[in-house]
Design a protein around this motif. Structure first.
Motif, PDB file in Angstrom:
ATOM      1  N   ASP A  87       0.652  -0.984  -0.051  1.00 48.82           N
ATOM      2  CA  ASP A  87       0.244   0.367  -0.016  1.00 48.82           C
ATOM      3  C   ASP A  87       0.476   1.292  -0.276  1.00 48.82           C
ATOM      4  O   ASP A  87       0.656   2.362  -0.439  1.00 48.82           O
ATOM      5  CB  ASP A  87      -1.483   0.395   1.123  1.00 48.82           C
ATOM      6  N   PRO A  88       2.065   1.357   0.549  1.00 48.82           N
ATOM      7  CA  PRO A  88       2.961   2.851   0.746  1.00 48.82           C
ATOM      8  C   PRO A  88       3.355   2.713  -0.423  1.00 48.82           C
ATOM      9  O   PRO A  88       3.491   3.975  -1.266  1.00 48.82           O
ATOM     10  CB  PRO A  88       3.653   2.279   1.966  1.00 48.82           C
ATOM     11  N   VAL A  89       3.165   1.084  -1.297  1.00 54.07           N
ATOM     12  CA  VAL A  89       4.515   1.522  -2.297  1.00 54.07           C
ATOM     13  C   VAL A  89       3.533   2.012  -3.117  1.00 54.07           C
ATOM     14  O   VAL A  89       3.715   3.067  -4.364  1.00 54.07           O
ATOM     15  CB  VAL A  89       4.878   0.106  -2.828  1.00 54.07           C
ATOM     16  N   TRP A  90       2.312   1.995  -3.987  1.00 52.69           N
ATOM     17  CA  TRP A  90       1.494   2.080  -4.653  1.00 52.69           C
ATOM     18  C   TRP A  90       1.017   3.884  -4.111  1.00 52.69           C
ATOM     19  O   TRP A  90       0.638   4.880  -5.100  1.00 52.69           O
ATOM     20  CB  TRP A  90      -0.453   1.733  -4.622  1.00 52.69           C
ATOM     21  N   GLY A  91       1.184   3.912  -3.320  1.00 48.40           N
ATOM     22  CA  GLY A  91       0.764   5.103  -2.552  1.00 48.40           C
ATOM     23  C   GLY A  91       1.733   6.447  -3.345  1.00 48.40           C
ATOM     24  O   GLY A  91       1.123   7.301  -3.612  1.00 48.40           O
ATOM     25  N   LEU A  92       3.550   5.839  -2.552  1.00 44.10           N
ATOM     26  CA  LEU A  92       4.430   6.661  -3.585  1.00 44.10           C
ATOM     27  C   LEU A  92       4.113   6.815  -4.822  1.00 44.10           C
ATOM     28  O   LEU A  92       4.038   8.136  -5.741  1.00 44.10           O
ATOM     29  CB  LEU A  92       5.403   6.222  -2.372  1.00 44.10           C
ATOM     30  N   LEU A  93       3.935   5.795  -5.322  1.00 45.31           N
ATOM     31  CA  LEU A  93       3.589   5.791  -7.080  1.00 45.31           C
ATOM     32  C   LEU A  93       2.275   7.115  -7.455  1.00 45.31           C
ATOM     33  O   LEU A  93       2.969   7.388  -8.709  1.00 45.31           O
ATOM     34  CB  LEU A  93       3.929   4.274  -7.702  1.00 45.31           C
ATOM     35  N   ALA A  94       1.492   7.118  -6.423  1.00 37.68           N
ATOM     36  CA  ALA A  94       1.066   7.455  -7.323  1.00 37.68           C
ATOM     37  C   ALA A  94       1.070   9.408  -7.318  1.00 37.68           C
ATOM     38  O   ALA A  94       0.422   9.949  -7.992  1.00 37.68           O
ATOM     39  CB  ALA A  94      -0.767   7.559  -6.683  1.00 37.68           C
ATOM     40  N   GLU A  95       1.703   9.263  -5.678  1.00 37.56           N
ATOM     41  CA  GLU A  95       1.627  11.144  -5.426  1.00 37.56           C
ATOM     42  C   GLU A  95       3.540  10.912  -6.501  1.00 37.56           C
ATOM     43  O   GLU A  95       2.965  12.165  -6.890  1.00 37.56           O
ATOM     44  CB  GLU A  95       2.532  10.539  -4.389  1.00 37.56           C
ATOM     45  N   ALA A  96       4.448  10.482  -6.971  1.00 41.80           N
ATOM     46  CA  ALA A  96       5.344  10.807  -7.865  1.00 41.80           C
ATOM     47  C   ALA A  96       5.103  10.744  -9.239  1.00 41.80           C
ATOM     48  O   ALA A  96       5.503  11.417  -9.827  1.00 41.80           O
ATOM     49  CB  ALA A  96       6.391   9.499  -7.363  1.00 41.80           C
ATOM     50  N   GLY A  97       3.596  10.448  -9.974  1.00 44.92           N
ATOM     51  CA  GLY A  97       3.375  10.350 -11.020  1.00 44.92           C
ATOM     52  C   GLY A  97       3.933   9.059 -11.421  1.00 44.92           C
ATOM     53  O   GLY A  97       4.334   9.502 -12.835  1.00 44.92           O
ATOM     54  N   VAL A  98       4.493   8.408 -11.228  1.00 44.99           N
ATOM     55  CA  VAL A  98       5.806   7.237 -12.293  1.00 44.99           C
ATOM     56  C   VAL A  98       4.683   5.973 -12.094  1.00 44.99           C
ATOM     57  O   VAL A  98       4.198   5.416 -11.301  1.00 44.99           O
ATOM     58  CB  VAL A  98       6.818   6.694 -10.869  1.00 44.99           C
ATOM     59  N   PRO A  99       4.524   6.493 -13.072  1.00 50.01           N
ATOM     60  CA  PRO A  99       3.586   5.183 -14.174  1.00 50.01           C
ATOM     61  C   PRO A  99       4.430   3.424 -13.849  1.00 50.01           C
ATOM     62  O   PRO A  99       5.774   3.272 -13.311  1.00 50.01           O
ATOM     63  CB  PRO A  99       3.655   5.293 -16.013  1.00 50.01           C
ATOM     64  N   VAL A 100       3.272   2.552 -13.956  1.00 49.06           N
ATOM     65  CA  VAL A 100       3.634   0.876 -13.299  1.00 49.06           C
ATOM     66  C   VAL A 100       2.543   0.854 -14.965  1.00 49.06           C
ATOM     67  O   VAL A 100       1.938   0.244 -14.770  1.00 49.06           O
ATOM     68  CB  VAL A 100       3.133   0.638 -11.749  1.00 49.06           C
ATOM     69  N   VAL A 101       3.459  -0.129 -15.634  1.00 51.01           N
ATOM     70  CA  VAL A 101       2.939  -0.790 -15.886  1.00 51.01           C
ATOM     71  C   VAL A 101       3.227  -3.100 -15.871  1.00 51.01           C
ATOM     72  O   VAL A 101       4.376  -3.768 -14.984  1.00 51.01           O
ATOM     73  CB  VAL A 101       4.330  -1.538 -17.700  1.00 51.01           C
ATOM     74  N   ALA A 102       1.795  -3.079 -15.658  1.00 47.35           N
ATOM     75  CA  ALA A 102       1.226  -4.253 -14.664  1.00 47.35           C
ATOM     76  C   ALA A 102       0.496  -5.498 -15.297  1.00 47.35           C
ATOM     77  O   ALA A 102      -0.333  -4.860 -16.196  1.00 47.35           O
ATOM     78  CB  ALA A 102       0.004  -3.990 -13.041  1.00 47.35           C
ATOM     79  N   HIS A 103       1.224  -6.730 -15.767  1.00 43.62           N
ATOM     80  CA  HIS A 103       0.295  -7.722 -15.705  1.00 43.62           C
ATOM     81  C   HIS A 103       0.024  -8.179 -14.871  1.00 43.62           C
ATOM     82  O   HIS A 103       0.295  -9.111 -13.738  1.00 43.62           O
ATOM     83  CB  HIS A 103       1.918  -8.588 -16.152  1.00 43.62           C
ATOM     84  N   CYS A 104      -1.546  -7.909 -15.664  1.00 39.59           N
ATOM     85  CA  CYS A 104      -2.641  -7.764 -14.043  1.00 39.59           C
ATOM     86  C   CYS A 104      -3.851  -8.882 -14.995  1.00 39.59           C
ATOM     87  O   CYS A 104      -4.652  -9.749 -13.999  1.00 39.59           O
ATOM     88  CB  CYS A 104      -3.508  -6.533 -13.440  1.00 39.59           C
ATOM     89  N   GLY A 105      -3.973  -8.694 -15.833  1.00 39.41           N
ATOM     90  CA  GLY A 105      -4.891  -9.720 -16.621  1.00 39.41           C
ATOM     91  C   GLY A 105      -4.672 -11.584 -16.355  1.00 39.41           C
ATOM     92  O   GLY A 105      -3.411 -12.107 -16.241  1.00 39.41           O
TER      93      GLY A 105
END
Length: 309
Positions: free
Chosen positions: A159-177
């Motif tokens: 959760d802190p990782v997602w929050g940090l990346l959202a705040e920084a505006g850094v994209p995350v490419v996720a294989h989630c399918g």
């Protein structure tokens, strides 16, 4: 000429690079931007290739690696195609691996100026710290592989990782399918709950969410910061087992400013040109192709403008 009228050449043929360049020149572009390419430490990539060679359980069918060459040659190949910028998608499958991969990726980016500095993470107590260090060190994109990693993106350690990346505006490419085979935490539900908590997260859904295309288009329509990459979608290889529903093409067209070119180079079982021709045969128009193959990703990463070549 192929049965569908395309002129795809075999990978490695002398004319392949020129054919790829002719594709983007015909659109008036300065080149391509590929958000989903793989560069990893040699011993890690060798294990990935061995998995494909062994027809691993997630793959389930022969998957020849088209661009199985040394790192320098792979870089030369992308550059010969006119790929202006690309990534080094790498990912851990166990704890205490991500920080080491990030160290390698930082060095790779430092010696490879056309690579967007890539990093990754895994649910472990140290994740927030090494992700923060990676961002402060210039990481521009992260990779998350829920299928290979086998983890829940809603793990409290992330959760802190997602929050940090959202705040920084850094994209995350996720294989989630759930392609090529479902995982315990794949599908739109788990990652959708992450987006509900972190709506500003710049999530790039790899493979257009294959095979749950419509569900991930739903997710993109609900969350304006969600994008989808085209990796392997629409190709003959993927259409054989996970065809994109024609009924969803109008939605794909409407989201044209949030679809990004991805290829999975070098780990693809067909020539690079075929991935581009597969996009063109959707017949969504040149403006859509220009946005997908270059402009959307260039804008996302703030790439400097370049004159058409």
């Amino acid at each position: 000429m192929a049965a569908d009228g395309s002129t795809t050449q075999a990978a490695g043929e002398p004319g392949e690079a020129e054919s790829v360049r002719a594709f983007w020149r015909g659109l008036g572009l300065p080149g391509l931007v590929d958000v989903h390419t793989h560069f990893m430490p040699d011993r890690v990539l060798a294990k990935v290739w061995a998995y494909f060679d062994g027809v691993g359980p997630l793959v389930g069918r022969p998957w020849p690696i088209t661009y199985r060459t040394e790192e320098d040659q792979r870089l030369a190949t992308l550059r010969s195609f006119g790929v202006r910028a690309f990534t080094a998608m790498l990912y851990p499958h166990k704890p205490e691996m991500a920080a080491w991969l990030n160290s390698w990726a930082a060095d790779f980016a430092a010696r490879t100026p056309d690579c967007l500095h890539t990093a990754t993470f895994y649910p472990e107590p140290e994740a927030a710290d090494y992700v923060r260090r990676a961002v402060e060190g210039g990481a521009r994109v992260f990779k998350a592989h829920l299928q290979v990693g086998g983890y829940d993106p809603n793990d409290e350690l992330l959760d802190p990782v997602w929050g940090l990346l959202a705040e920084a505006g850094v994209p995350v490419v996720a294989h989630c399918g759930s392609g090529p085979a479902p995982g315990k935490h794949t599908g739109p539900g788990p990652i959708g709950r992450v987006l509900d908590r972190h709506p500003r997260l710049r999530l790039v859904v790899a493979h257009l969410g294959m095979p749950e295309y419509a569900d991930f288009l739903d997710l993109a329509e609900r969350h304006p910061e969600v994008r989808l990459d085209t990796t392997m979608a629409f190709t003959d290889f993927s259409e054989a087992t996970a065809p994109f529903p024609p009924s969803q093409l109008p939605r794909l067209a409407a989201l044209g400013d949030r679809i990004l070119l991805g290829t999975d180079f070098p780990n693809i079982p067909y020539p690079y040109l075929h991935a581009l021709e597969a996009l063109a045969r959707l017949d969504l128009g040149d403006d859509w192709l220009r946005a997908v193959c270059h402009d959307n990703t260039a804008r996302l990463f703030g790439l400097p403008e370049a004159a058409p070549r």
